[in-house]
Design an enzyme around this catalytic site. Sequence first.
Site, PDB file in Angstrom:
ATOM      1  N   GLU A 105       0.837  -1.213   0.000  1.00  0.00           N
ATOM      2  CA  GLU A 105       0.000   0.000   0.000  1.00  0.00           C
ATOM      3  C   GLU A 105       0.874   1.266   0.000  1.00  0.00           C
ATOM      4  O   GLU A 105       0.538   2.252  -0.655  1.00  0.00           O
ATOM      5  CB  GLU A 105      -0.951  -0.027   1.196  1.00  0.00           C
ATOM      6  CG  GLU A 105      -2.033  -1.090   0.982  1.00  0.00           C
ATOM      7  CD  GLU A 105      -2.927  -1.283   2.183  1.00  0.00           C
ATOM      8  OE1 GLU A 105      -2.381  -1.515   3.276  1.00  0.00           O
ATOM      9  OE2 GLU A 105      -4.155  -1.198   2.024  1.00  0.00           O
ATOM     10  N   GLU A 125      -4.164  -9.646   3.493  1.00  0.00           N
ATOM     11  CA  GLU A 125      -5.083  -9.359   4.606  1.00  0.00           C
ATOM     12  C   GLU A 125      -6.247 -10.347   4.678  1.00  0.00           C
ATOM     13  O   GLU A 125      -6.701 -10.707   5.764  1.00  0.00           O
ATOM     14  CB  GLU A 125      -5.635  -7.932   4.493  1.00  0.00           C
ATOM     15  CG  GLU A 125      -4.621  -6.848   4.807  1.00  0.00           C
ATOM     16  CD  GLU A 125      -3.706  -6.496   3.639  1.00  0.00           C
ATOM     17  OE1 GLU A 125      -3.765  -7.166   2.589  1.00  0.00           O
ATOM     18  OE2 GLU A 125      -2.929  -5.528   3.781  1.00  0.00           O
TER      19      GLU A 125
END
Length: 678
Positions: A105, A125
């Site tokens: 990210e 995730e």
Amino acid sequence: MTNETVTLAFEDDVAIIIIDNPPVNATSNAVRIGLQKAVEAVNEARPRAAVIRCAGRTFVAGGDITEFDKPPLEPHLPDVCDAIEACPVPFIALMHGTVLGGGLEIALACDFRLALEGTNLGLPEVNIGLIPGAGGTQRLPRLVGVENAAKIACSGIMFPAQVMRDMGAVDAVIADLDKGLESALANLPERPMPVSGREAVSPGADWFAEKRKELAKVAKGQESPLHALDAIEWATNTDFAEGMKRERTLFSELKNSRQSRALRHAFFAERKAAKPDALAGATPAEISMVAIIGGGLMGSGIATTCLNAGYSVVMIEQSEDAAEAGVGRVRANLEGAVKRGKLTATAMQSMLSRMKVGSDYKLAAGADLAIEAVFEDASVKNAVFRELDKVMGKDAVFATNTSYLDPALIFEGISNPRRCLGLHFFSPAHVMKLVEVVRTGETGTDALATGFSLARKMNKIAVLCGVCDGFIGNRMLAAYRRACDYMLADGASPQEIDAAMRAFGMPMGPYELQDLTGLQIAWANRKRQAATRPPEQRYVNLADTLCEMDRLGQRSGKGWYRYEEGNRKPIQDPVVDELLETYRRENSIEPKSFSQDEIQKRALAALINEGALIIEEGIAASRSDVDVVKLHGYGFPRWRGGPMYYGEQEGFETFGWMLDTMMAESPNSWRRSALLGG
Ligand code: NAD
């Protein structure tokens, strides 16, 4: 310097930000603070470019999971990422190692992404019940398209840098970090449009509907991949700021969800199992050559996994022909990997060149470890170790792959019993991750440590286990099957029980699974156990009757179900219905119906109770170890954490009450654990 984990330096009008937070440069609070300060400083100094890179073995490999259960501290990662993107200085992410979660990210917020060859990148995730929470679901589809973003964020898989480059997530794969950076800085293109400002084009409502179906089928009850897809869809139908807000809200909700907690429990349980307290200070043996005795189903799988781990292998069989058949099975396993693109043909040849086969025990002379996988017969196994004892060194480690037999019988009369242990692999051994490392009364801690280090090298998960019939996993399986057989006898059908357990999240129900693996192994086992089975225990002989009718499962075209030629789909069989009816009539059983919930509760009560007994007897060290065994050897749904975790969440008393009923219906058949109120 901005703080102890992030440093900033200026070299020739280029800002170099280095994150140094060992072991994996996780985005801890200190890293987020340091990074934010560094970005502010860059914003003020306005150099020509800014580089984010990491010290040590990897770029940022994710968040700090230990911070998850604490209140989130500012600055939050999405804000740091936004600050990077908003800074007018072009940012370069210079990546190596494993770039995961928050690491990717951060890179998505940069203007250019360079990855060293061999780097792997992903958004894992979903594997812990979450979605990316710092723009992963909003920036990635804008950068690589919705289909690719879903491939990455909904699967949790890591992809090699080249694959990520082809998808558009990486600009260039470089052979050397410093030289690659130098050349990128020398030819820096104009700053592109920030990713958040680009458009994520929707592939259409039908595509999303189809993808949802596909994901639900694979996820088997796990919700996070579907949530990740929802979030990716927001990137196509809301503006960036709104998408980020929704992503953050969903991320925070999921953090407290039962599924995410269970998945995090599984993650920590695996780590804990890998380092048992009992092995503190032990030294594993150096292993370079492994002798494998028996080249059947298990021996060939174990040989395959040994070759994969880089060991030399000798395989000893009963005859030269059997040895050739054994190496043929290994080759077939490796060819399968080549076909699936997991292995190159050259690598396969090099692996096979590390393998010798034959029927002469002298072949094993130089081996550091022997793993026996011959027929499940204690005297045959004992004879094998007596032969090995003559040719192998006195410190070489001896392991048996027995499923049920007492290792004391198998190792009787063998010199240096401290080196003897069980290594119980699961079938197919080159695929299944679990290995039960079995400690006999005499096994030394160094031999156990050798088992654990071997498992690690094989990329498997080892669980320490004491001796009992079936060890941890198969003993629990026997209790689970017994509970199911009692329900079958009392009125449930195989298809009802199978459907209930699938609805719980198991990949297959107990009866269709028996048909798949074959009924004969459990049959032989029940015959062996007959002499020691308490005579007052209820015994349902339906599976024995099927075996006597030559209904051994899919391989014989029929078992608990019937099968059509070339088709694995189980079909209800009137012959089995008739068999059940006759059984109930002959045993004066008034059939009753069981709801799906009750079937699940009874099966779980048996599993949890047996798991608790196993811990109380000292066979397993902890509940989390029992969970790891069931997750990795028996397909227990990971998002439920494992039977012991699930029991705790539901309340053990619920299963204690269920066990009361089961004990009243089938007296003298269940021993109650203290955990369930015994
Ligand atoms: P298998 O019948 O496929 O293979 C056994 C092999 O051992 C045969 O190839 C046989 O020729 C060879 N063999 C027998 N006696 C020998 C001897 N004296 N010297 C050398 N080779 C000899 O059986 P399998 O399924 O591979 O099981 C092997 C062991 O692994 C058993 O103890 C079994 O309980 C255990 N195990 C099996 C499974 C499973 O799912 N099949 C899972 C875990 C453990």
